[in-house]
Design a protein around this motif. Sequence first.
Motif, PDB file in Angstrom:
ATOM      1  N   HIS A   1       0.835  -1.209   0.000  1.00 31.41           N
ATOM      2  CA  HIS A   1       0.000   0.000   0.000  1.00 31.41           C
ATOM      3  C   HIS A   1       0.868   1.257   0.000  1.00 31.41           C
ATOM      4  N   ALA A   2       1.841   1.283   0.916  1.00 28.12           N
ATOM      5  CA  ALA A   2       2.722   2.446   1.016  1.00 28.12           C
ATOM      6  C   ALA A   2       3.503   2.645  -0.275  1.00 28.12           C
ATOM      7  N   ASP A   3       3.993   1.555  -0.852  1.00 30.68           N
ATOM      8  CA  ASP A   3       4.787   1.635  -2.082  1.00 30.68           C
ATOM      9  C   ASP A   3       3.979   2.236  -3.228  1.00 30.68           C
ATOM     10  N   ILE A   4       2.781   1.710  -3.432  1.00 25.82           N
ATOM     11  CA  ILE A   4       1.944   2.185  -4.541  1.00 25.82           C
ATOM     12  C   ILE A   4       1.617   3.663  -4.358  1.00 25.82           C
TER      13      ILE A   4
ATOM     14  N   VAL B   1      16.376  -0.497  -5.574  1.00 27.22           N
ATOM     15  CA  VAL B   1      16.430  -0.013  -4.198  1.00 27.22           C
ATOM     16  C   VAL B   1      15.953  -1.128  -3.278  1.00 27.22           C
ATOM     17  N   LEU B   2      16.773  -1.461  -2.287  1.00 22.71           N
ATOM     18  CA  LEU B   2      16.472  -2.544  -1.347  1.00 22.71           C
ATOM     19  C   LEU B   2      16.191  -1.963   0.026  1.00 22.71           C
ATOM     20  N   ASP B   3      14.981  -2.179   0.522  1.00 22.49           N
ATOM     21  CA  ASP B   3      14.635  -1.878   1.906  1.00 22.49           C
ATOM     22  C   ASP B   3      14.717  -3.207   2.651  1.00 22.49           C
ATOM     23  N   PRO B   4      15.788  -3.458   3.401  1.00 29.14           N
ATOM     24  CA  PRO B   4      16.023  -4.795   3.977  1.00 29.14           C
ATOM     25  C   PRO B   4      15.163  -5.046   5.216  1.00 29.14           C
TER      26      PRO B   4
ATOM     27  N   CYS C   1      21.935  -4.427  -6.265  1.00 29.86           N
ATOM     28  CA  CYS C   1      21.188  -3.213  -5.964  1.00 29.86           C
ATOM     29  C   CYS C   1      22.081  -1.978  -6.012  1.00 29.86           C
ATOM     30  N   ASP C   2      21.455  -0.826  -6.243  1.00 27.69           N
ATOM     31  CA  ASP C   2      22.176   0.448  -6.240  1.00 27.69           C
ATOM     32  C   ASP C   2      22.295   1.001  -4.829  1.00 27.69           C
ATOM     33  N   VAL C   3      21.240   0.853  -4.043  1.00 27.24           N
ATOM     34  CA  VAL C   3      21.236   1.413  -2.694  1.00 27.24           C
ATOM     35  C   VAL C   3      20.302   0.583  -1.825  1.00 27.24           C
ATOM     36  N   MET C   4      20.689   0.405  -0.565  1.00 26.80           N
ATOM     37  CA  MET C   4      19.790  -0.182   0.425  1.00 26.80           C
ATOM     38  C   MET C   4      19.507   0.865   1.494  1.00 26.80           C
ATOM     39  N   THR C   5      18.364   0.723   2.180  1.00 27.35           N
ATOM     40  CA  THR C   5      17.890   1.784   3.073  1.00 27.35           C
ATOM     41  C   THR C   5      17.544   1.253   4.466  1.00 27.35           C
ATOM     42  N   PRO C   6      18.482   0.621   5.173  1.00 32.12           N
ATOM     43  CA  PRO C   6      18.161   0.095   6.501  1.00 32.12           C
ATOM     44  C   PRO C   6      18.069   1.205   7.547  1.00 32.12           C
TER      45      PRO C   6
ATOM     46  N   ALA D   1      11.990   4.175   0.615  1.00 31.43           N
ATOM     47  CA  ALA D   1      12.607   3.345  -0.413  1.00 31.43           C
ATOM     48  C   ALA D   1      11.864   3.453  -1.742  1.00 31.43           C
ATOM     49  N   SER D   2      10.539   3.477  -1.703  1.00 33.76           N
ATOM     50  CA  SER D   2       9.765   3.582  -2.937  1.00 33.76           C
ATOM     51  C   SER D   2       9.925   4.955  -3.581  1.00 33.76           C
ATOM     52  N   SER D   3      10.022   5.997  -2.758  1.00 27.79           N
ATOM     53  CA  SER D   3      10.235   7.340  -3.299  1.00 27.79           C
ATOM     54  C   SER D   3      11.570   7.419  -4.033  1.00 27.79           C
ATOM     55  N   ILE D   4      12.613   6.859  -3.417  1.00 25.20           N
ATOM     56  CA  ILE D   4      13.931   6.856  -4.065  1.00 25.20           C
ATOM     57  C   ILE D   4      13.882   6.058  -5.359  1.00 25.20           C
TER      58      ILE D   4
END
Length: 252
Positions: free
Chosen positions: A20-23, A102-105, A132-137, A208-211
């Motif tokens: 939901h948040a991603d969409i 983009v990886l949100d782990p 991946c290019d970037v992860m966002t932990p 993560a989805s915004s990036i």
Amino acid sequence: MKTNILVIAGHDPSGGAGIHADIEAIRALGGFASTLITGLTVQNSQNVRGFRLTDVDLLRQQAATLLEDYDYQAVKIGMTGSVAIIDFIAELLQQLPGVPVVLDPVLAAEAGGSLASESLADAMLERLAPHCDVMTPNLPEAQALSGQVTVADCGGELVKRTGCATLITGTHDDTDQVTNHLFSADGEQQWNWERLPHSYHGSGCTLASSIACLRGHGESLANAVADGQAHVDRFLRNAFRPGQGQHVPDRR
């Protein structure tokens, strides 16, 4: 045409986090999200009570069908839940060369509760992050993934092990400001944001989805990370409380 973003993540029936948040975040920033749902969770704005993962063969069929039809400009990965799903995602990414990822782990939900059926840290780092290019932990996730303690040590270790840039968010600190640190082969950047008064459900997914969406639009990694944070700050300032638990970002 809108920018096509492939989202691989779990479903949150409360509507605050996950798919939901991603969409919502991707749509707010001018993209279009298609989805592979890795699992169904049992949760609300207060906590996670359980989850059930999607069969990998079904995910593989869904992915093949999507790739017959869509070209993607970016990929966002959230909840994986198992090593088998991580292996599937790694195979899928090999079919999307040059596409920013983009990886949100995700290891646990913001409200508390595990979203992993087993220890996923090694599989994420060895099999997924190098694609991946970037992860966002957040910092607890970065500590679990790296085995380190301080922000600098966590970021340095994760970049060294994976070659993937790492944005460590400071939402879990007890400070007046939220400080986010981006570590990459080019060094370190940091941003300071006002710490807002509430606890938020789905803020990590939203970031993560915004990036990912901004990367899909063609922004550089540094600009997408900076602009993505600014959008999330706006979403959080307009957050609302749909239940008895955390506030939900108003992603529009």
